[in-house]
Design an enzyme around this catalytic site. Structure first.
Site, short mmCIF file in Angstrom:
data_model
loop_
_atom_site.label_atom_id
_atom_site.label_comp_id
_atom_site.label_asym_id
_atom_site.label_seq_id
_atom_site.Cartn_x
_atom_site.Cartn_y
_atom_site.Cartn_z
N ASP A 15 0.86 -1.19 0.00
CA ASP A 15 0.00 0.00 0.00
C ASP A 15 0.89 1.23 0.00
OD1 ASP A 15 -2.32 1.44 -0.04
OD2 ASP A 15 -2.73 1.25 2.11
N GLU A 60 1.97 4.17 -4.05
CA GLU A 60 1.45 2.80 -4.19
C GLU A 60 2.40 1.94 -5.01
OE1 GLU A 60 -3.28 3.99 -3.88
OE2 GLU A 60 -2.26 3.99 -5.82
N ASP A 71 -4.94 -2.69 -2.44
CA ASP A 71 -6.23 -2.03 -2.55
C ASP A 71 -6.19 -0.87 -3.54
OD1 ASP A 71 -5.49 0.48 -1.04
OD2 ASP A 71 -5.22 -0.97 0.58
N ASP A 105 -1.34 -1.05 5.08
CA ASP A 105 -1.90 0.28 5.26
C ASP A 105 -1.32 0.95 6.51
OD1 ASP A 105 -4.04 2.38 4.66
OD2 ASP A 105 -4.60 1.76 6.68
N HIS A 141 19.78 -2.57 -38.05
CA HIS A 141 20.69 -2.61 -39.19
C HIS A 141 19.97 -3.00 -40.48
CE1 HIS A 141 20.53 -7.00 -39.31
NE2 HIS A 141 20.64 -6.97 -37.98
N GLU A 152 23.74 -8.73 -30.73
CA GLU A 152 22.54 -9.57 -30.80
C GLU A 152 22.64 -10.75 -29.84
OE1 GLU A 152 19.56 -10.18 -30.96
OE2 GLU A 152 19.03 -10.16 -33.10
#
Length: 375
Positions: free
Chosen positions: A13, A54, A78, A128, A179, A257
């Site tokens: 939370d 949050e 929540d 909370d 490329h 690559e």
């Protein structure tokens, strides 16, 4: 990680008093089987918004779960916005939230499975409570951070900072170029670490791409053309540099690559025929590599390292990045805060251009993807 649970629940939370206002987050990690609290995280964030706080709770909870060695995570929050955005059902429209979602997505890829569930606030009381204590600390100007000793070492604060007004800052613009064509590209064969040169058509494509890039940047100087070390990229990069005022051509090994191992030079159909199980597994997980090759997770690690270096070296400048399909897809996936499924659905043509802007506050805007109008 011997003896530690593999499946955990993350309750998270965050909030701000004033939105924006003094903000903080809280997160709890529980054993899924028993509900035992394994770790707590909370921190004050200074002045920012509810949504940023949050996301802070989510990131802290995922970091703690990773440190515990969890492989499966059930996230309960929540915050409808965070749950729907991370589940892919809602778009992430606010630029200040995109880098936070991308950071959370990067953590999610460290687990085998992650699910998200919205719960009412009364079922999220522990997180909370921690978040409210952190907000009190933010209002008082103290740190307010907590961490239980059950997860070692203590999780660091999220690597982002609360967003600032990015309109007053210039973005670093990455002009991403694949490329030009090679003989393997034309035949749709896996082309990884083999140093296959541009074909005649590939040189023509790279030349057209260079002209297009020069028009895109206009009078804005290009700080550098950064390229993979393979010749199909360095040749493309040289042509672009020549067309854009001869900025330095910088070789970056991390942009090479993916190594496709034993699949190098083969078509998808040939791989499917010879390695059907391995191919299915590879398509389903970025952590798996082709036989004798490299996983997409490994590619992701080095691409993120390269991008961080570019943003640090060329802040507020335009940089052309010449690379290959896999690294460019990784970069675009993160910029769009997309899931791994994106990697197998995005098409990047030889000579295609994409543009990503990144601000100092970590805001990101993807302006173009696979522009081929010049070809």
């Amino acid at each position: 990680m011997s003896g530690r649970p593999l499946r955990v629940v993350v309750e998270a939370d965050g909030g701000a008093r004033g939105n924006p206002g003094p903000a903080g987050y809280g997160a709890v990690v529980r054993a899924a089987s028993t509900g035992e609290v394994l770790a707590e995280r909370s921190a004050a964030l200074g002045v920012t918004t509810n949504n940023v706080a949050e996301y802070g709770g989510l990131i802290a909870g995922l970091q703690a779960a990773a440190e515990l060695g969890a492989t499966a995570v059930e996230v309960r929050m929540d915050s409808k916005l965070v749950v729907e955005q991370m589940s892919g059902r809602w778009q992430i429209k606010h630029p200040g939230l995109r880098p936070l979602a991308a950071e959370a997505a990067g953590l999610i890829r460290r687990f085998d499975t992650v699910t998200f569930e919205w719960v009412p606030r009364e079922r999220n009381k522990h997180a909370d409570r921690l978040a409210n204590a952190a907000m009190d600390a933010a209002a008082a100007g103290t740190d307010g951070g907590t961490a239980t000793p059950k997860a070692e070492p203590a999780a660091p604060r999220p690597t982002w900072e609360p967003p600032v007004d990015s309109a007053t800052n210039r973005p670093t613009r990455l002009i991403l170029v694949r490329h030009g064509e090679t003989t393997l590209t034309a035949e749709r064969r896996y082309s990884g670490r083999g140093d296959v040169p541009l074909s005649e058509r590939g040189v023509a494509q790279a030349t057209a791409t260079a002209r297009r890039v020069s028009k895109l940047v206009g009078s804005t100087p290009v700080a550098a053309v950064v390229t993979s070390p393979l010749s199909r990229c360095t040749r493309t990069a040289e042509l672009i540099a020549r067309a854009t005022g001869s900025p330095p051509v910088v070789v970056e090994p991390d942009l090479v690559e993916c190594d496709f191992g034993e699949w190098e030079g083969l078509t998808f159909a040939e791989v499917r025929e010879r390695w059907p199980a391995e191919l299915d597994a590879w398509l389903g997980s970025t952590r798996l590599a082709p036989p004798g090759g490299e996983s997409f997770a490994a590619v992701d690690t080095r691409v993120r390292r390269a991008v961080a270096k570019l943003r640090e070296t060329y802040p507020g400048a335009a940089v052309v990045v010449v690379s290959h399909v896999s690294p460019l897809k990784m970069l675009l996936r993160d910029a769009l805060a997309a899931s791994d499924a994106f990697l197998h659905r995005l098409l990047l043509d030889p000579g295609g251009i994409s543009i990503v802007d990144s601000w100092p506050d970590r805001g990101v805007a993807v302006r173009t993807v696979n522009d081929t109008a010049h070809l």
